[in-house]
Design a protein around this motif. Structure first.
Motif, short mmCIF file in Angstrom:
data_model
loop_
_atom_site.label_atom_id
_atom_site.label_comp_id
_atom_site.label_asym_id
_atom_site.label_seq_id
_atom_site.Cartn_x
_atom_site.Cartn_y
_atom_site.Cartn_z
N UNK A 188 0.84 -1.51 0.14
CA UNK A 188 0.44 0.10 -0.09
C UNK A 188 0.61 1.66 -0.41
N UNK A 189 0.28 2.16 -0.94
CA UNK A 189 1.39 3.24 -1.39
C UNK A 189 2.94 3.23 -1.61
N UNK A 190 3.01 2.23 -2.19
CA UNK A 190 3.99 1.91 -3.20
C UNK A 190 4.11 2.74 -4.27
N UNK A 191 4.86 3.54 -5.30
CA UNK A 191 5.20 3.76 -6.25
C UNK A 191 5.84 4.15 -6.93
N UNK A 192 5.94 2.59 -8.38
CA UNK A 192 7.13 3.11 -9.48
C UNK A 192 6.76 3.89 -10.68
N UNK A 193 7.87 5.25 -11.03
CA UNK A 193 7.11 6.28 -11.78
C UNK A 193 8.56 5.44 -12.83
N UNK A 194 8.22 5.77 -14.35
CA UNK A 194 8.65 5.54 -15.55
C UNK A 194 9.15 6.99 -16.44
N UNK A 195 10.90 7.60 -16.36
CA UNK A 195 10.49 7.93 -17.01
C UNK A 195 11.20 8.58 -18.74
N UNK A 196 11.38 7.23 -19.04
CA UNK A 196 11.48 6.83 -20.21
C UNK A 196 10.55 5.29 -20.61
N UNK A 197 11.45 4.56 -21.87
CA UNK A 197 10.88 2.93 -21.94
C UNK A 197 11.78 2.99 -21.22
N UNK A 198 11.22 1.62 -20.32
CA UNK A 198 11.13 1.18 -18.92
C UNK A 198 11.47 -0.25 -19.31
N UNK A 211 -0.71 -0.47 -4.81
CA UNK A 211 0.14 0.05 -5.43
C UNK A 211 -0.54 0.63 -6.78
N UNK A 212 0.97 1.81 -6.99
CA UNK A 212 0.67 2.16 -8.14
C UNK A 212 2.30 2.48 -9.00
N UNK A 213 2.03 1.83 -10.81
CA UNK A 213 2.72 1.38 -10.97
C UNK A 213 3.06 2.50 -12.73
N UNK A 214 3.71 3.40 -12.73
CA UNK A 214 3.87 3.87 -14.45
C UNK A 214 2.39 5.12 -14.45
N UNK A 215 2.01 5.52 -14.03
CA UNK A 215 1.21 6.51 -13.74
C UNK A 215 1.48 7.75 -14.31
N UNK A 216 2.63 7.73 -15.87
CA UNK A 216 2.22 9.07 -15.70
C UNK A 216 2.32 8.53 -17.58
N UNK A 218 4.12 7.76 -20.14
CA UNK A 218 5.27 6.73 -20.35
C UNK A 218 4.49 5.83 -21.37
N UNK A 219 4.41 5.14 -22.60
CA UNK A 219 3.79 4.21 -22.98
C UNK A 219 4.32 2.96 -23.38
N UNK A 220 5.92 3.21 -22.97
CA UNK A 220 6.56 2.34 -23.69
C UNK A 220 7.43 1.49 -22.41
N UNK A 221 6.54 0.82 -21.33
CA UNK A 221 6.80 0.30 -20.20
C UNK A 221 5.89 -1.31 -19.94
N UNK A 222 7.19 -1.96 -19.77
CA UNK A 222 7.03 -3.03 -19.72
C UNK A 222 7.59 -4.39 -18.46
N UNK A 223 6.57 -4.87 -17.83
CA UNK A 223 6.89 -5.37 -16.34
C UNK A 223 6.73 -6.93 -16.79
N UNK A 224 8.02 -7.53 -16.88
CA UNK A 224 7.67 -8.80 -17.63
C UNK A 224 8.30 -9.97 -16.35
N UNK A 225 7.55 -10.98 -16.09
CA UNK A 225 7.74 -12.10 -14.14
C UNK A 225 7.91 -13.24 -15.72
N UNK A 226 8.63 -13.80 -15.08
CA UNK A 226 9.74 -15.42 -15.23
C UNK A 226 8.83 -16.15 -14.40
N UNK A 227 7.95 -15.18 -13.19
CA UNK A 227 7.15 -16.54 -12.57
C UNK A 227 5.47 -15.50 -12.58
N UNK A 228 4.41 -15.40 -11.15
CA UNK A 228 3.58 -15.41 -11.51
C UNK A 228 3.78 -13.84 -11.46
#
Length: 985
Positions: A188-198, A211-216, A218-228
Motif C-alpha cells: 500500500x502506497x508504493x509508487x514506481x515512476x518511469x521516465x522513459x522506455x523502461x 500500489x501504483x506503477x507508471x502513472x505517467x 510513458x507508453x513503452x513500459x513493460x513488466x515481465x515476470x518469469x513467474x506469476x
C-alpha cells in the motif's frame, strides 16, 4: 535518527541485452495467452487458459475473440466480461489458439545481481536518494516504507537488484533502461515512476497490492515476470504485462495496457483497459521511373504505421512535397494519396518531403525498389514513349493499355504525337523481377498483343527481346495487352529507334526512346486440399481423418485465372508463386445444425496460420505438419485480403476440400463421488445385494482434449461424443476397507451376476455442458464364509479397464498426450459414509404347546457383534419371511414335515390365521400355528434370503442353509433351565 546506506561497487563484464520485445508479435491485442516457445499452439496448457469471474471487465477487444486456448465458460464466466464496439458488453469468447511466447533462454535469461550484502534498508521522509551516479549498477536489497524517493540515474541503461520491497508512500523513479529484480513486492502506497522506455524483469513472483506503477504518460513500459504476477486491491499499472506463468488480477486492480500470459485469472472488479497505442510512423514516396516534361507525373505518398507499410495510419496526416529542395505542394490525407508533379523545364529533379504531421522520416521507392532519399529523382524528358501496365491475373490477358510516342511542342509546351497512322517496329524486352531468373521454377513466356489493325503478337522468353510491329492510330496511340501464364513481378521494356528530320529536311536526329514498366501477375486464387488418401467428411461417425492437434497433410496451390469458370480445384498450380506470409484460417464445417447436428460447434484453431511458398515448395505447397485443435470438420480459407507484391487478391478467392473428421487426441475422465445405498435402514447384511443411491451412482464425465491439452468442446455436441454406448464390460470391484473374517481372510466384494446393471447416459442441458455415463442397476454384495466377521464399514474400488474408457474411435483415457492408455478407478467408494456391514442370520426357536391352543414360535435375526458373539439385531426392521407352505427345495415359504395326523398344520404371521407374509421388527417376530387338536410334532424349515441363511451344518452339509425348528403339539415343557449352552460349528 541516522540512516546508513551501504552501496557496493561492482564491475561486471559486458552482457548481451534482452531482445527487443515486438508489440505486434507478443502484444497483438489487449489480452492473449501464450504457450511458451513451443512450435505448437496450446502446447502444455492443461486447464482453463483464460478464467474470468465476478464483475471483472476487459475493454478494447474490438468485438474479436480473445487469443486463448480455452476459457471457463459454464464455470463462472460472466456474460458481460468483454466490451463491444457499440459500448455494450458481451461474453468473452476465445479463438481456441494462443500465440507463441518469448524464449526466456539464451540472451533472454534472467540476469542476477552479484551483490550479497549491499542494501538500502530504509530512508527518511522526504529524502531523495540517487543510485548509479558512479559505476555501481548492482545492489542487494532495497526496502522502503517511508515517503521518500529513490532514483536510478540515467548514467546507466541496466540495473540489477536482488529484492525490491516498498510501501508507505515510498517512490522509485526509473530512468530509461532495463531493470532486473529478483523479487518485487509493492504494498500500500508504493509508487514506481518511469521516465522513459523502461523494462522491469522479475525472476520470482511479483506481488502488487494497493500500489501504483507508471502513472505517467510513458507508453513503452513493460513488466515481465518469469513467474506469476499478482495484482491486488486498488492497484494501478500502466503498460504491458507479460508473465511466463500466471497473471492474477484481484479486487479492483486496474491494468491500463495489454496483458500476455500463459494463464490469465481475473476476479472481483478487476479491469484491463487497452490504452491508446502510439503508432511508430513514417512516410513513403513511391513512383515509376520515366517522366515527360509535357505532362504530369503521378507520385504516391503513404503514411505508414509499420516498417513495411502494410499497415497505414488511421489518423489524418499532412505533408509538404518538395522538388529540388523547395516546397512544391501540400497534401492532407488519411492512409495514402496520389499527387501530380509537373516539370516543363525538363531534366533531373529530386523529390522529397518537408514538413510532416505527425513528424516522421520518409523513404523513397522507385519501381518498387528502395533508394536513398538523395537518389529520389526523376528525369523529365522532352520526348519519349510511355505505357503503364495494370497488375493482372496470371494466365489471363491484362487490361488493355496505351503506348504512345510523344514530344513536347516548343510553343504550347504540350505533348504531341511523334507520328500517327503508322506501324513501327518496337523492340520488346521481357525480364523476371520477383522471383528473378535464378528463383523461378517455370521459365514462362510473355505474350504481347498489338490490338490496333493490323494486329500483331509476339511470345518472348525471359531475358530476351522480340520486335513487335505496333500500329499507332490517328492520335499517335497504340493499344496493347499482355498475358503472363505464371505468378510474379515482371518487367516489359520497349525500345523505339526513330529518326526525326527538320522541317526543311536539311538535318535529322536519331532518337532512341525507351520506357519500361513492371507489373504483377497474381494468382487468381487458392485451393486447399489433402493427399492423405482419406476424403474429408462432416458426419459424427464418418471415417476418422486425424486427432485434434496431431499432424496431418495439407496442400495449397495458387492457381491461374480462367475465362470458363473452371473450379480452383481443377486448375493447374502456378509454379513460380512465392510468398512468405500467406495468412489462412479455418472455417467450421461440422458440427453444424445445417448438417443435422443438435447445435453449431466451436471453431478450433489451426497450428499453422501463416504459410510460406518457396521455390522448393510451391506447386503445390505441401505441408505435413498442419494441425487442427478441435473435434469436427473444417475447411480452410484466406484470412483477409492478400497483398501479393502490391497486388490485391480478395479474401473470397479460395476453395477448400473438407478436412475431417477430427477426434480428440485423448480423453480425460473425472468421476463423481458415488454412494452405495444401505439395504436395511442403517446397515446392510453381508451377502445382501446392494446398489447405489439414486443420483449418486458411479458417474464419469468424459472430456476430449487436443494434443496440447486444451479441451475439445465439440466432443460434447450430440453424436460427436463417441463414447456413447460403452457398457464397462470389464469392470470389477475390490475391497479397500481392510476388513477380514475371523480367520484373517480378506473380505471380498463381488458383482451379483457376472456383470449386473447397465451404463446409462445423462443428456447435455442448460446446467450440464459435459456428457456423462453412469452405472444404473448394479447389484453388489460382500461375500461371507463359514468364518465369522465382526461389523465393519464397507469401502471399495470400482475398476474400469482401458477398454472401458476408450471411445468408438479408439481414443483412450490418458494422463497426457504423451502418456499410455490407462484404465480408471473410482477410488474408495463409501469412504466416510459409514456404510455398515453385518454378518447375519435368521434363527427359529422350537415351540411347545397344547394341541388345543394356537402355538407361537419365535423367529428373529442375529448378527455377529464386535467381540465375535451373536446378538439380536435390534436394528433390523426390514427383513421379511413367508410362511406359505412350500417344498423343501423351494426358494421361499415354510417347509413343514408333520407327523401323521398333523398334515393340515400351516404357519401364519398373525394370530388366528392372519396372513402368511411376515416382517422382522427390532430383530424379532413370531410364526403362529392354529390348534390342530392332535398331538405330535412338525419339523420346520423356513426358506429365507441368502444373506439370512447360515452355515448350520445340518446333516453335515457345509453350505449355507435355511434355519430349522420344531413345533410340538400336546406337550408343554415350561421354561428351559439351561445351565450352560453354546453353539459348535
Amino acid at each position: 535518527m541516522r540512516y546508513y546506506l551501504l552501496l557496493l561497487l561492482i564491475l561486471t563484464d559486458k552482457v548481451i541485452a534482452f531482445e527487443l520485445v515486438n508489440d505486434v508479435t507478443y502484444f497483438p491485442s489487449v489480452v492473449q495467452g501464450h504457450h511458451g516457445n513451443s512450435k505448437y499452439s496450446c502446447d502444455g496448457i492443461d486447464s482453463f487458459q483464460f478464467e474470468q469471474n465476478g464483475s471483472s471487465k476487459i475493454y478494447g477487444t474490438l468485438d474479436k475473440d480473445l487469443m486463448f486456448c480455452s476459457n471457463n465458460i459454464g464455470h463462472g464466466l460472466p456474460s458481460n466480461g468483454c466490451d463491444t464496439s457499440l459500448e455494450g458488453y458481451r461474453t468473452c469468447s476465445v479463438t481456441g489458439v494462443d500465440i507463441k511466447g518469448i524464449d526466456l533462454t539464451g540472451e533472454n535469461e534472467f540476469k542476477y545481481s552479484s551483490v550479497s550484502d549491499g542494501q538500502i534498508h530504509s530512508c527518511s521522509s522526504g529524502q531523495n536518494v540517487i543510485l548509479g551516479l558512479n559505476e555501481q549498477t548492482e545492489f542487494s536489497r532495497v526496502t522502503l516504507y517511508s515517503p521518500c524517493v529513490v532514483t536510478f540515474s540515467s548514467n546507466h541503461s541496466e540495473y540489477r537488484v536482488k529484492d525490491v520491497e516498498m510501501g508507505g508512500g515510498a517512490k522509485i523513479v526509473l530512468s530509461s533502461g532495463d531493470y532486473y529484480f529478483e523479487s518485487l513486492t509493492l504494498n500500500r502506497g508504493a509508487n514506481i515512476v518511469a521516465l522513459g522506455d523502461v523494462r522491469i524483469f522479475v525472476k520470482s513472483k511479483v506481488n502488487i497490492t494497493d500500489a501504483k506503477v507508471n502513472e505517467s504518460e510513458i507508453d513503452n513500459f513493460i513488466l515481465l515476470g518469469y513467474d506469476d504476477i499478482n495484482v491486488n486491491g486498488d492497484s494501478y499499472v500502466k503498460g504491458k504485462l507479460y508473465s511466463d506463468k500466471h497473471v492474477y488480477l484481484n479486487g479492483s486492480s486496474f491494468i491500463e495496457g495489454r496483458v500476455t500470459s500463459r494463464y490469465l485469472r481475473m476476479n472481483g472488479n478487476s479491469v484491463i483497459n487497452q490504452k491508446k497505442q502510439i503508432q511508430k510512423s513514417h512516410f513513403r514516396i513511391s513512383f515509376n521511373s520515366g517522366a515527360l516534361s509535357c505532362t504530369s507525373k503521378f507520385i504516391s505518398v503513404q503514411a505508414c504505421a509499420n516498417d513495411n507499410c502494410s499497415s497505414q495510419l488511421t489518423e489524418s496526416a499532412f505533408v509538404t512535397l518538395t522538388k529540388n529542395g523547395a516546397n512544391y505542394s501540400e497534401e492532407t490525407f488519411t492512409g495514402s494519396t496520389s499527387t501530380e508533379v509537373w516539370h516543363p523545364q525538363g531534366g533531373l529533379v529530386t523529390l522529397g518531403l518537408g514538413v510532416t504531421v505527425p513528424s516522421a522520416d520518409y523513404s523513397c521507392y522507385i519501381d518498387g525498389r528502395l533508394v536513398t532519399n538523395a537518389q529520389c529523382q526523376l528525369n523529365f524528358e522532352d520526348s519519349g514513349i510511355y505505357f503503364d501496365i495494370d497488375d493482372s491475373t496470371a494466365c489471363k490477358n491484362s487490361n488493355n493499355f496505351e503506348l504512345f510516342a510523344v514530344k513536347k511542342d516548343q510553343v504550347t509546351q504540350q505533348c504531341v504525337p511523334l507520328f500517327a497512322n503508322k506501324t513501327k517496329p518496337i523492340s520488346m524486352v521481357f525480364n523476371y523481377i520477383t522471383p528473378d531468373a535464378a528463383g523461378i521454377n517455370e521459365a514462362a513466356k510473355l505474350t504481347i498483343n498489338s490490338l490496333n489493325t493490323p494486329n500483331a503478337s509476339k511470345v518472348i522468353d525471359g531475358g530476351s527481346s522480340e520486335v513487335l510491329q505496333v500500329h499507332f492510330d490517328a492520335n499517335g496511340k497504340a493499344l496493347l495487352n499482355v498475358n503472363y501464364p505464371e505468378a510474379g513481378k515482371v518487367e516489359l521494356a520497349a525500345i523505339l529507334t526513330e529518326t526525326i528530320s527538320s522541317t526543311d529536311g536539311s538535318t535529322s536526329e536519331t532518337l532512341i526512346l525507351e520506357h519500361s514498366d513492371q507489373f504483377v501477375a497474381k494468382a487468381d486464387g487458392f485451393h486447399f486440399f489433402n493427399d492423405s488418401g482419406r476424403d474429408g467428411c462432416t458426419g459424427a461417425s464418418c471415417e476418422l481423418f486425424a486427432k485434434a492437434g496431431a499432424d496431418f497433410k495439407m496442400n495449397v496451390k495458387a492457381v491461374c485465372g480462367v475465362d470458363d469458370g473452371t473450379a480452383y480445384k481443377d486448375r493447374v498450380p502456378l509454379k513460380n508463386f512465392q510468398l512468405t506470409d500467406l495468412k489462412i484460417k479455418p472455417v467450421l464445417q461440422a458440427p453444424l445444425v445445417s448438417n443435422g447436428d443438435i447445435k453449431d460447434g466451436s471453431l478450433g484453431g489451426l497450428g499453422l496460420t501463416s504459410l510460406s511458398f518457396t521455390k522448393a515448395n510451391s506447386a503445390p505447397l505441401r505441408l505435413t505438419d498442419q494441425t487442427y485443435f478441435e473435434v469436427g470438420a473444417m475447411s480452410v480459407a484466406l484470412d483477409g485480403e492478400l497483398n501479393y507484391l502490391g497486388a490485391s487478391i480478395p479474401e473470397t478467392h479460395s476453395s477448400s476440400e473438407i478436412f475431417g473428421r477430427f477426434s480428440p487426441y485423448y480423453l480425460t475422465v473425472t468421476a463423481n463421488t458415488s454412494h452405495p445405498a444401505a439395504q436395511c435402514g442403517s446397515f446392510t447384511y453381508m451377502d445382501q445385494p446392494f446398489g447405489f443411491s439414486t443420483g449418486e451412482e458411479p458417474t464419469l464425465s468424459i472430456i476430449g482434449k487436443s494434443k496440447s491439452g486444451a479441451i475439445t468442446n465439440n466432443y460434447q455436441v450430440g453424436d460427436w461424443w463417441r463414447y456413447h454406448g460403452k457398457q464397462w464390460l470389464e469392470r470389477s470391484y475390490s475391497d479397500t476397507s481392510g476388513a477380514t473374517s475371523a480367520d484373517g481372510a480378506a473380505l471380498l466384494i463381488v458383482d451379483e451376476s457376472p456383470i449386473s446393471g447397465t451404463v446409462e447416459y445423462y443428456l447435455v442441458n442448460g446446467t450440464n455442458s459435459v456428457q456423462r455415463a453412469y452405472l444404473s442397476g448394479a447389484q453388489l454384495h460382500y461375500g461371507r464364509t463359514a468364518s465369522l466377521a465382526t461389523p465393519f464399514n464397507g469401502q471399495f474400488d470400482l475398476e474400469l479397464s482401458k477398454a472401458d474408457v476408450t471411445d468408438k474411435d479408439g481414443i483412450c483415457y490418458q494422463d497426457s498426450a504423451d502418456a499410455a492408455c490407462i484404465g480408471f478407478t473410482f477410488d474408495d467408494i463409501a469412504k466416510g459414509d459409514v456404510f455398515a456391514l453385518r454378518y447375519g442370520r435368521f434363527v427359529m426357536q422350537n415351540a411347545y404347546g397344547p394341541s388345543s391352543e394356537e402355538l407361537r414360535l419365535e423367529v428373529g435375526t442375529q448378527y455377529v457383534g464386535a467381540s465375535g458373539e451373536w446378538l439380536t439385531n435390534s436394528e433390523d426392521n426390514c427383513s421379511v419371511f413367508d410362511t406359505t407352505s412350500a417344498t423343501e427345495s423351494a426358494d421361499a415359504g415354510l417347509y413343514l414335515k408333520p407327523e401323521p395326523g398333523l398334515e393340515a398344520v400351516q404357519g401364519f404371521t398373525q394370530p388366528v390365521e392372519g396372513g402368511q407374509f411376515g416382517y422382522i421388527g427390532l430383530g424379532k417376530s413370531l410364526i403362529y400355528f392354529p390348534a390342530p387338536n392332535t398331538g405330535g410334532e412338525v419339523i420346520l424349515q423356513q426358506h429365507v434370503s441368502k444373506w439370512l441363511k447360515f452355515y448350520w451344518n445340518y446333516n453335515a452339509v457345509g453350505d449355507l442353509q435355511d434355519p430349522r425348528g420344531t413345533a410340538h403339539f400336546g406337550t408343554y415343557r415350561g421354561h428351559d433351565r439351561i445351565i450352560s449352552w453354546r453353539e459348535v460349528y
